[in-house]
Design a protein around this motif. Structure first.
Motif, short mmCIF file in Angstrom:
data_model
loop_
_atom_site.label_atom_id
_atom_site.label_comp_id
_atom_site.label_asym_id
_atom_site.label_seq_id
_atom_site.Cartn_x
_atom_site.Cartn_y
_atom_site.Cartn_z
N GLY A 81 28.18 62.25 23.29
CA GLY A 81 28.80 61.23 22.46
C GLY A 81 27.84 60.21 21.90
N SER A 82 26.54 60.47 22.03
CA SER A 82 25.53 59.52 21.55
C SER A 82 24.59 60.22 20.57
CB SER A 82 24.73 58.96 22.74
OG SER A 82 23.77 58.03 22.31
N PRO A 83 24.86 60.11 19.27
CA PRO A 83 24.04 60.80 18.27
C PRO A 83 22.87 59.95 17.76
CG PRO A 83 25.96 59.88 17.21
CD PRO A 83 26.05 59.49 18.67
N ALA A 84 22.18 59.27 18.67
CA ALA A 84 21.10 58.38 18.24
C ALA A 84 20.01 58.32 19.29
CB ALA A 84 21.65 56.97 17.99
N ILE A 85 18.80 58.01 18.82
CA ILE A 85 17.65 57.74 19.69
C ILE A 85 17.17 56.32 19.39
CG2 ILE A 85 15.26 58.35 20.21
CD1 ILE A 85 17.21 60.41 21.20
N LEU A 86 17.00 55.52 20.44
CA LEU A 86 16.55 54.14 20.30
C LEU A 86 15.12 54.01 20.84
CD1 LEU A 86 19.70 52.23 21.64
CD2 LEU A 86 19.23 52.99 19.31
N VAL A 87 14.33 53.15 20.20
CA VAL A 87 12.95 52.92 20.63
C VAL A 87 12.74 51.42 20.85
CG1 VAL A 87 10.51 53.23 20.07
CG2 VAL A 87 12.20 54.89 19.23
N PHE A 88 12.20 51.09 22.05
CA PHE A 88 11.92 49.70 22.40
C PHE A 88 10.45 49.55 22.75
CE2 PHE A 88 16.38 50.31 23.28
CZ PHE A 88 16.98 49.12 22.85
N SER A 89 9.98 48.31 22.78
CA SER A 89 8.65 48.02 23.29
C SER A 89 8.70 47.99 24.81
CB SER A 89 8.16 46.67 22.77
OG SER A 89 7.02 46.25 23.50
N MET A 90 7.65 48.48 25.45
CA MET A 90 7.58 48.41 26.90
C MET A 90 7.45 46.98 27.40
SD MET A 90 5.21 51.77 27.66
CE MET A 90 5.15 51.52 29.41
N ASP A 91 7.17 46.05 26.52
CA ASP A 91 7.05 44.64 26.89
C ASP A 91 8.32 43.84 26.63
OD1 ASP A 91 4.23 44.83 27.61
OD2 ASP A 91 3.86 45.08 25.47
N ASP A 92 9.35 44.50 26.10
CA ASP A 92 10.60 43.80 25.79
C ASP A 92 11.24 43.24 27.06
OD1 ASP A 92 10.57 44.07 23.06
OD2 ASP A 92 11.76 45.91 23.01
N VAL A 93 11.97 42.14 26.86
CA VAL A 93 12.64 41.47 27.96
C VAL A 93 14.02 41.02 27.48
CG1 VAL A 93 12.57 39.58 29.65
CG2 VAL A 93 10.45 40.61 28.84
N ASN A 94 15.01 41.16 28.34
CA ASN A 94 16.36 40.65 28.09
C ASN A 94 17.02 41.33 26.88
OD1 ASN A 94 16.03 38.92 30.29
ND2 ASN A 94 15.13 37.32 29.01
N GLU A 95 17.67 40.57 26.04
CA GLU A 95 18.49 41.14 24.96
C GLU A 95 17.71 41.15 23.65
OE1 GLU A 95 22.90 40.55 22.89
OE2 GLU A 95 22.29 39.33 24.61
N VAL A 96 17.22 42.32 23.28
CA VAL A 96 16.43 42.47 22.05
C VAL A 96 16.92 43.70 21.30
CG1 VAL A 96 14.35 41.35 22.92
CG2 VAL A 96 14.68 43.78 23.32
N PRO A 97 16.86 43.70 19.97
CA PRO A 97 17.24 44.89 19.20
C PRO A 97 16.15 45.96 19.31
CG PRO A 97 16.44 43.20 17.73
CD PRO A 97 16.51 42.57 19.09
N PRO A 98 16.51 47.22 19.11
CA PRO A 98 15.48 48.27 19.15
C PRO A 98 14.48 48.13 18.01
CG PRO A 98 17.60 49.15 18.43
CD PRO A 98 17.85 47.76 18.87
N LEU A 99 13.25 48.59 18.25
CA LEU A 99 12.23 48.60 17.19
C LEU A 99 12.61 49.58 16.09
CD1 LEU A 99 9.01 48.77 19.40
CD2 LEU A 99 9.96 46.74 18.29
N ARG A 100 13.09 50.75 16.51
CA ARG A 100 13.51 51.80 15.58
C ARG A 100 14.73 52.50 16.14
NH1 ARG A 100 8.22 52.70 16.45
NH2 ARG A 100 8.46 54.73 17.48
N LYS A 101 15.44 53.18 15.24
CA LYS A 101 16.64 53.91 15.65
C LYS A 101 16.78 55.14 14.76
CE LYS A 101 21.69 53.35 16.04
NZ LYS A 101 22.81 52.39 15.90
N ILE A 102 16.78 56.32 15.37
CA ILE A 102 17.00 57.56 14.62
C ILE A 102 18.48 57.90 14.72
CG2 ILE A 102 16.38 60.00 14.39
CD1 ILE A 102 13.79 59.40 15.87
N SER A 103 19.18 57.80 13.62
CA SER A 103 20.62 58.09 13.63
C SER A 103 21.12 58.30 12.21
CB SER A 103 21.41 56.95 14.29
OG SER A 103 21.35 55.78 13.49
N GLY A 104 22.27 58.96 12.07
CA GLY A 104 22.86 59.19 10.76
C GLY A 104 23.06 60.67 10.49
N ALA A 105 23.84 60.97 9.46
CA ALA A 105 24.22 62.35 9.16
C ALA A 105 23.02 63.26 8.90
CB ALA A 105 25.16 62.37 7.95
N SER A 106 21.99 62.74 8.27
CA SER A 106 20.84 63.58 7.92
C SER A 106 20.06 64.04 9.15
CB SER A 106 19.89 62.82 6.99
OG SER A 106 20.51 62.48 5.78
N THR A 107 20.15 63.32 10.25
CA THR A 107 19.40 63.68 11.46
C THR A 107 19.93 64.96 12.10
OG1 THR A 107 20.79 62.43 13.01
CG2 THR A 107 18.99 61.24 11.91
#
Length: 308
Positions: A81-107
């Motif tokens: 049920g999860s058609p996406a890949i999320l990418v974070f920094s290894m230094d991220d802390v707490n509540e931060v948005p992903p650096l990149r996200k692979i998602s959408g019909a074309s994927t």
């Protein structure tokens, strides 16, 4: 190729990271909708160094993690049920948005269960439980089409969920949760509806529910973590057909309880994700452990169960 391997583990997701100083070695654990980071020597009742969580992260119930120590990034997938890949920094802390996200019909992504990083060719392999392996540029972001896809009846990819890339022999190992051949090996450059180079079968090998794969290049072995049998099994790297294991870690004393992927550290320790079992995040076994051996270490996180 370093013998320190990076891996993804299911609901308890483990990654181990080591680089030259001053960056410290750390252990990353995925639990529920959070990523929890521990020191490399975590053992017993320990507090995490930091946590990534919250609505802005868009984190699903984490199924797998992959760590990129060169670019200091964490790759996250949620599987069914999860058609996406999320990418974070290894230094991220707490509540931060992903650096990149692979998602959408074309994927073409339907159930993105795991990522396998190829830093040599700057690509990422996404294991899709819908019956495919989709390959993207490492820096892909948004609604982008894959560079190539492995899928179709000839591939035998029935509910693929985990993978491992052996860049020395240019082979992609894929674990499937259905069918009689649970481990399939493809050429790294495989494309389309192609049969695997070889398969490792269910009947002779005893593989029930493979949730972790790792190739130990130094000892030329394939390590399979079997959630269904609460076991870690060691095969020749080129095992195929009904070949059985060389040895196994299994039994009550091992504390293996719904184990997931495994990481082999420079200290020759196997860190194994443990989805069951009290508050355990993961357990550590010697690589040479055999049969009903007790773990070297058994970290857990205060009173909050990781299996949430």
């Amino acid at each position: 190729i370093s013998r320190r391997c990076f891996a993804f583990l299911g609901s308890i997701v483990l990654g181990v990271f080591a680089v030259a100083a001053p960056a410290p070695a750390e252990i990353f654990v995925g639990s529920g909708n959070a990523i929890i980071v521990f020191t490399d020597d975590a053992n017993g009742e320990v507090e995490p160094l930091r946590t990534i969580s919250g609505p802005l992260t868009e984190l699903p119930s984490v199924f797998t993690l992959m760590l990129d120590r060169v670019h200091r990034e964490i790759w996250v997938s949620g599987c069914l049920g999860s058609p996406a890949i999320l990418v974070f920094s290894m230094d991220d802390v707490n509540e931060v948005p992903p650096l990149r996200k692979i998602s959408g019909a074309s994927t073409g992504l339907v159930n993105a269960c795991a990522t396998v990083l190829d830093r040599l060719h700057d690509e990422v392999f996404v294991i899709d439980a819908a019956g495919a392996v989709r390959v993207f540029p490492r820096l892909a972001d948004g609604d982008v089409a894959p560079l190539r896809t492995i899928s179709g009846a000839a591939t035998g990819l029935s509910l693929p969920a985990m993978g491992y890339l052996d860049l020395v022999h240019d082979e992609l190992f894929v674990a499937t949760l259905s069918g009689t051949a649970r481990v399939k090996v493809f050429a790294r450059t495989a494309l389309g509806n192609v049969p695997p180079l070889r398969t490792l079968g269910l009947a002779g090998s005893g593989i029930v529910n493979p949730r972790g794969l790792l190739v130990d290049l130094e000892h030329d072995e394939l390590i399979v973590v079997d959630l269904g049998d609460d076991a870690v099994r060691f095969y020749p790297r080129t095992a195929s057909g009904s070949d059985s294991w060389l040895r196994e870690i299994q039994g009550a004393e091992t504390l293996l309880d719904a184990p997931h992927q495994v990481v082999l550290t420079e200290a020759d320790e196997l860190l194994i994700g443990n989805e069951g079992g009290l508050d355990a995040n993961f357990i550590g076994h010697a690589r040479t452990a055999v049969d009903n051996a007790a773990p070297i270490r058994y970290p857990y996180r205060y009173s909050a169960a990781v299996n949430t």
